[in-house]
Each structure stands twice: as structure tokens, then as C-alpha cells.
Design an enzyme around this catalytic site. Structure first.
Site, PDB file in Angstrom:
ATOM      1  N   HIS A   1       0.865  -1.181   0.000  1.00  0.00           N
ATOM      2  CA  HIS A   1       0.000   0.000   0.000  1.00  0.00           C
ATOM      3  C   HIS A   1       0.907   1.238   0.000  1.00  0.00           C
ATOM      4  O   HIS A   1       2.014   1.190   0.522  1.00  0.00           O
ATOM      5  CB  HIS A   1      -0.843  -0.052   1.279  1.00  0.00           C
ATOM      6  CG  HIS A   1      -1.935   0.964   1.391  1.00  0.00           C
ATOM      7  ND1 HIS A   1      -1.693   2.268   1.749  1.00  0.00           N
ATOM      8  CD2 HIS A   1      -3.277   0.859   1.216  1.00  0.00           C
ATOM      9  CE1 HIS A   1      -2.852   2.915   1.786  1.00  0.00           C
ATOM     10  NE2 HIS A   1      -3.828   2.096   1.463  1.00  0.00           N
TER      11      HIS A   1
ATOM     12  N   ASP B   1       2.854  -4.498   8.064  1.00  0.00           N
ATOM     13  CA  ASP B   1       1.630  -3.723   7.876  1.00  0.00           C
ATOM     14  C   ASP B   1       0.479  -4.723   7.986  1.00  0.00           C
ATOM     15  O   ASP B   1       0.204  -5.473   7.054  1.00  0.00           O
ATOM     16  CB  ASP B   1       1.654  -3.045   6.509  1.00  0.00           C
ATOM     17  CG  ASP B   1       0.293  -2.442   6.122  1.00  0.00           C
ATOM     18  OD1 ASP B   1      -0.667  -2.571   6.916  1.00  0.00           O
ATOM     19  OD2 ASP B   1       0.198  -1.864   5.039  1.00  0.00           O
TER      20      ASP B   1
ATOM     21  N   LYS C   1     -10.681  -0.412  10.498  1.00  0.00           N
ATOM     22  CA  LYS C   1     -10.824  -1.602   9.663  1.00  0.00           C
ATOM     23  C   LYS C   1     -11.257  -2.816  10.487  1.00  0.00           C
ATOM     24  O   LYS C   1     -11.352  -3.923   9.971  1.00  0.00           O
ATOM     25  CB  LYS C   1      -9.513  -1.901   8.933  1.00  0.00           C
ATOM     26  CG  LYS C   1      -9.155  -0.851   7.866  1.00  0.00           C
ATOM     27  CD  LYS C   1      -8.049  -1.358   6.970  1.00  0.00           C
ATOM     28  CE  LYS C   1      -7.291  -0.255   6.267  1.00  0.00           C
ATOM     29  NZ  LYS C   1      -8.052   0.411   5.207  1.00  0.00           N
TER      30      LYS C   1
ATOM     31  N   CYS D   1      -4.824   2.580  -3.625  1.00  0.00           N
ATOM     32  CA  CYS D   1      -3.543   3.007  -3.033  1.00  0.00           C
ATOM     33  C   CYS D   1      -2.423   2.008  -3.295  1.00  0.00           C
ATOM     34  O   CYS D   1      -1.505   1.858  -2.476  1.00  0.00           O
ATOM     35  CB  CYS D   1      -3.672   3.278  -1.537  1.00  0.00           C
ATOM     36  SG  CYS D   1      -4.791   4.622  -1.158  1.00  0.00           S
TER      37      CYS D   1
END
Lengths: 431, 129
Positions: free
Chosen positions: A135, A212, A238, A378
């Protein structure tokens, strides 16, 4: 559709649809006449009543700034804020509670490590190993610190099927590698990466590992120690929590050795006119008034997810993604990005050669009530690698059901029919 | 918003059978832009004469129906016009030319070619007189 039925997901893998009643927005009237089919969960999820109530409860009964006053409200807020930290620790299996730093989100967490750790440790020629599927939030902060320090970025490529090409690791990892920063689950391909394997190889050459985990912590059980993560970043919004709250996990000795990132209140031990002494962990990295209520609400989200069980949530989404993958595979001209369902988390991105992702998102929304993401998600470099500029992504969560997938498939077929080339001719102007 | 209205027949016609899609060998000016939100691209090449008249113009690009059909409609509109006409052609004019009412995000798709065309007169091609 017989293949579909033959491979139909086991009923026992699916969560009860009754949990949908916990999510007010799912029964709301978002679009005239269409029940909401929300398939944009990789971007952000919806909130259950339990989380919304937690937000109201704090503001109505307990709210004040934290770590400041000795009055009752400050004590209540502080206690709940710190309980949230402990909930996060338990969720990801961290050893110490002070290894949990609250941030504004995954992006802020990664920037913190890039600026603080990177600024203090990277020298010209040092290497940071990223991957082709990151990302932008796990690319740009490293580009920024690399240009400042003279460090060099390298990237693990992906295979034809959308997996990380870990055969290249032997070549890419070396004595100059200081950090490997990679995603646990690709937000575009859905690929679940073998973090513990990669971390072991990285550690063998003395590199640290930043994960991540924005797309994995909400969806499957996580243990930072078995993963081998030195740093890990993820976001509250999220995983049924509010936006504006995220987490940086870092090993205590690493965080201890890092300089503070932002300066201000809370992060100090003592301040003079010319200098300051930083506070101990985790306050050292939490300058200013933190996202108090978002942190407490995130802990309510963790309670909710833990009550259902992240194993069960993972199985549920595996069943959904299998159905989606099988259904989309049968549509002529459609290219599914990324690997087969067994290597994939609960999302599917796809592209048509002749029909742009915007058309899918628009018509799925307007005619079918299905919310999907269209664009580059992204991950522009990944899309460039795949030879496309945009894709359509459907991403699932615990409240989605097989009927949602069927609605998606129905909509995709309708879009394909609507925008198929028909030999149209432009009319002469003024005619 | 009514979805049927968004993809009107004449828009789909422009998408499938665009006006002056291609490159222009005699181009004096060329410019391209990308919508960072979605990656849609439009490039416009145009030939200006000494009097500031747009003798010819062509576009290439990649993107959604709205971004590509609107480019075709805009070029058809501007063909044979002058720089002054072009400068006076506002974003609102462009949205009106397109027709169906668009949400703010889709307006960006529609205005991509308009933005490129507004900038192209400041981007002379190297070697062009």
C-alpha cells in the site's frame, strides 16, 4: 452453476446471520429501494451497536483528558484508555503492554517508525526491503526517509499468480538490509503472505521486520511473537472501531532505543526552556491529547470480535471468498487479480479489459445497492506491475453473507452486458 | 441520482465511437494529466495557428466512460475554435456539455479532459514553431 453448488461452502463455516442485527447501518435505507450490500470493508468497516454505545457511554458519563487530572472523570477515562491498551496487547499476543503505542492509524504508525527508527539508524547505502504489493502507506514513508538518509529501497517481486516471490529473498537480503517492511495481507490481491518464514530469513541477516497488518489483524488470529514481527501497524476503523485510532506495536528494547517522534505534552519526563527528558514507554510516542474515545471504542470492537472469535471470522470469510472467486471465474473476459482462494484473505479484485472499474462501482451501487471500491486502492505500483490502471474490489467481513456475493455476481454480469461494445456510432453534431 | 440517466445513449456513442481519438503529427502543443484518484489518463495534442485558432486536435487516454466520452465531446466542441473560446469555456460549461448531473467524484472524471485542454496551450511541443 453446478460447479458452484458442488463446492458450496459448508454451512458450519458461516457465522449466523443474526449478528447483522448488531449493525444499524445494514438495515438502514442507504439507497432508495436497495438493501445495503457493503463490500468495501478493506477500505473501512461498519460499527456494531456495541461500539457505537461505547462511544456514547464515554462521552455521556466518563469523558475527560487522560493522564492529567486527579479528578474522577480523568481517572475513569485514563483507566479505560489504558484498559484498551491491554486489550490490544492480548489481541496480538505482545509480551508487554508498553509495547502498544496508540497512533492515528496504520499510516501514522509506519511514519513513526520510518522517521524515528529510520532517522536514527539508516545510513547511506543501507537497504530497506519492501515488496511490489505494498500500500502507498508502506512505500511513501520509506521513500521519504530513504531520500533523507541515503538509504536504498529494494522490492520483493510477485509471481504470476500474485504471491510474493520468496525465492528471490536469498538474493535480496544481505548484510546491508536493515529492515524488511511488508504487508501481511495485500489489500488489492488478497494474498496472505508467509510472514513468519520471511521474518526468519530477515532476522538471519540481522534485519528488523515491520508488518503492515491493517488487512489481517481484523480478520484472523494474530500473534506478533510467532510471526516474528519487530514492529506491526494496524488501524481501528478496519476492525469495527472508529477512524482516528491505530496501533504501533514495537519490541520494547527497540522502542526504548528510538528517539521520540513528535514532541509535546504527555511525551516528556521533564521540560526546561532549552531541553527535555522524554517519558518512558508508551507515553514517549504519544505526544499531545491522544484519541481517547476512539481507543476505548476500539477496545469495545476487540471485545465484540473476540466474542465471535477471529478463527470463526476467518473461516466465514474464506467461505465467502471461495464463493466469490468461483462465481467470478466463470465470467468471460474477467481477470481476477491475485491467487486462488486458499492463499487469499476475504477480498477479490478484478478487471475487465474493456470495461473500466468505475462503471462497475457506479452501476453496482445505483442498480444493485452493492458498495465496492473502484480505482487503484492506493497500490499504483502494483497496478502498474499488473499492467492495469484500475480494478474493482469486493472485500468482505463478518456481516456479509452468501446472498451478498450472489448479488455482486448478478451485478457484475449486468454491468458486463450493459457496457459490452455494440457497434455504436456517434451522431453527427446538430443532427 | 438515476443511473440510467448517467450513461445516456449519446454518451455511450461517444465512448464507443469517439471524435478524434488518436495522435496529431502536426501538433504544436501537447499535454497529459492523470486523475490521481483513479489513474485515468487523458492526453491532448493540438495544432494552433498564428492567429490562435485551433486547427486540429486529438486525444488519447485510458479510463472510465465518463472520462473518455467527455474528452470526445469536448474535442468535438472545440474543433475549429480559438484560444479565447477555449479560455472562456468554463468547468460548468463542460459539465453542462456532458449532460447528466454527476456526483463530486465523478465530476473529476468529467473534468479531466477539460483540465488538460486548459493547460495544453501552455505546453508547446519541443521543436514546434
Amino acid at each position: 452453476m453446478s460447479a458452484l453448488e458442488k463446492n458450496a461452502p459448508q454451512k458450519s463455516d458461516l457465522l449466523p446471520e443474526s449478528l447483522r442485527d448488531d449493525f444499524p447501518i445494514l438495515s438502514g435505507d442507504v439507497l432508495d429501494g436497495h438493501p445495503l450490500v457493503f463490500l468495501d470493508n478493506a477500505a473501512s468497516t461498519q460499527r456494531p451497536r456495541q461500539v457505537i454505545d461505547a462511544i456514547c457511554r464515554v462521552y455521556e458519563r466518563d469523558y475527560s483528558n487522560v493522564h492529567r487530572g486527579i479528578h474522577t472523570l480523568s481517572e475513569r477515562s485514563t483507566e479505560q484508555y489504558e484498559q484498551a491498551r491491554e486489550k490490544v496487547r492480548a489481541l496480538i499476543g505482545a509480551e508487554h503492554v508498553e509495547e502498544i503505542v496508540f497512533t492515528q492509524g496504520t499510516t501514522a504508525s509506519i511514519n513513526l517508525v520510518a522517521q524515528s527508527w529510520g532517522g536514527a539508524n539508516l545510513k547511506p547505502g543501507d537497504e530497506i526491503l519492501l515488496t511490489a504489493m505494498e500500500h502507498h502507506s508502506n512505500l511513501v514513508p520509506w521513500q521519504q526517509i530513504a531520500s533523507k538518509t541515503g538509504a536504498v529501497l529494494r522490492h520483493v517481486p510477485i509471481t504470476e499468480t500474485g504471491l510474493l516471490d520468496i525465492a528471490t529473498l536469498d538474493q535480496l537480503l544481505g548484510p546491508r538490509t536493515r529492515l524488511v517492511a511488508l504487508t501481511s495481507v495485500s489489500n488489492t490481491l488478497g494474498t496472505i503472505n508467509p510472514i513468519s518464514t520471511i521474518a526468519a530469513q530477515a532476522h538471519a541477516v540481522g534485519a528488523l521486520v515491520l508488518v503492515d497488518a491493517a488487512q489481517s489483524v481484523p480478520h484472523q488470529p494474530t500473534n506478533v511473537r510467532t510471526m516474528g514481527a519487530d514492529f506491526m501497524a494496524f488501524s481501528g476503523h478496519k476492525m469495527l472501531g472508529p477512524s482516528g485510532i491505530g496501533v504501533l506495536y514495537g519490541k520494547r528494547e527497540l522502542l526504548d532505543a528510538m528517539p521520540p517522534f513528535m514532541g509535546g505534552g504527555s511525551m516528556i519526563q521533564e521540560v526546561g526552556l532549552e531541553s527535555f527528558t522524554p517519558a518512558a514507554l508508551p507515553a514517549k510516542f504519544e505526544a499531545g491529547t491522544p484519541p481517547i474515545v476512539p481507543a476505548i471504542a476500539m477496545s469495545a470492537a476487540i471485545d465484540y470480535l473476540s466474542g465471535i472469535g477471529l478463527d470463526a471470522i476467518h473461516r466465514h470469510q474464506q467461505a465467502l471468498v471461495k464463493r466469490a472467486y468461483q462465481g467470478l471465474s466463470q465470467i468471460t473476459g474477467l481477470r481476477i487479480l491475485g491467487p486462488a482462494p486458499e492463499h487469499r484473505a476475504g477480498l477479490v479484485s478484478f478487471a475487465f479489459e474493456k470495461i473500466h472499474a468505475h462503471e462497475f462501482a457506479q452501476v453496482l451501487n445505483d442498480q444493485f445497492g452493492v458498495a465496492v471500491r473502484a480505482g487503484h486502492h492506493c497500490t499504483q505500483p502494483l497496478h502498474a506491475t499488473l499492467g492495469i490502471t484500475a480494478s474493482t474490489r469486493a472485500s468482505f467481513y463478518l456481516y456479509n453473507r452468501l446472498a451478498d456475493i450472489d448479488r455482486l455476481l448478478e451485478g457484475v454480469a449486468a454491468v458486463q452486458a450493459k457496457f459490452a461494445p455494440q457497434g455504436r456510432r456517434r451522431k453527427a453534431r446538430g443532427g | 441520482m438515476d443511473q440510467e440517466e448517467l450513461y445516456q445513449e449519446h454518451i455511450l456513442d461517444h465512448y464507443e465511437d469517439p471524435f478524434h481519438r488518436g495522435t496529431l503529427e502536426a501538433a504544436t502543443h501537447a499535454h497529459q494529466e492523470k486523475n490521481p484518484l483513479c489513474g485515468d489518463v487523458v492526453r491532448i495534442e493540438l495544432e494552433l495557428d498564428a492567429q490562435g485558432k485551433i486547427c486540429d486536435l486529438y486525444f488519447t487516454g485510458e479510463g472510465c466512460v465518463i472520462s473518455q466520452a467527455s474528452a470526445s465531446m469536448l474535442l468535438e466542441q472545440m474543433h475549429g475554435k480559438t484560444i479565447d473560446d477555449l479560455k472562456q469555456f468554463s468547468a460548468d460549461d463542460m459539465l453542462q456539455l456532458y449532460g447528466p448531473r454527476l456526483t463530486p467524484n465523478r465530476q473529476k472524471c468529467c473534468l479531466l479532459s477539460w483540465k488538460v485542454l486548459q493547460s495544453v496551450v501552455h505546453s508547446p511541443v519541443d521543436g514546434a514553431s
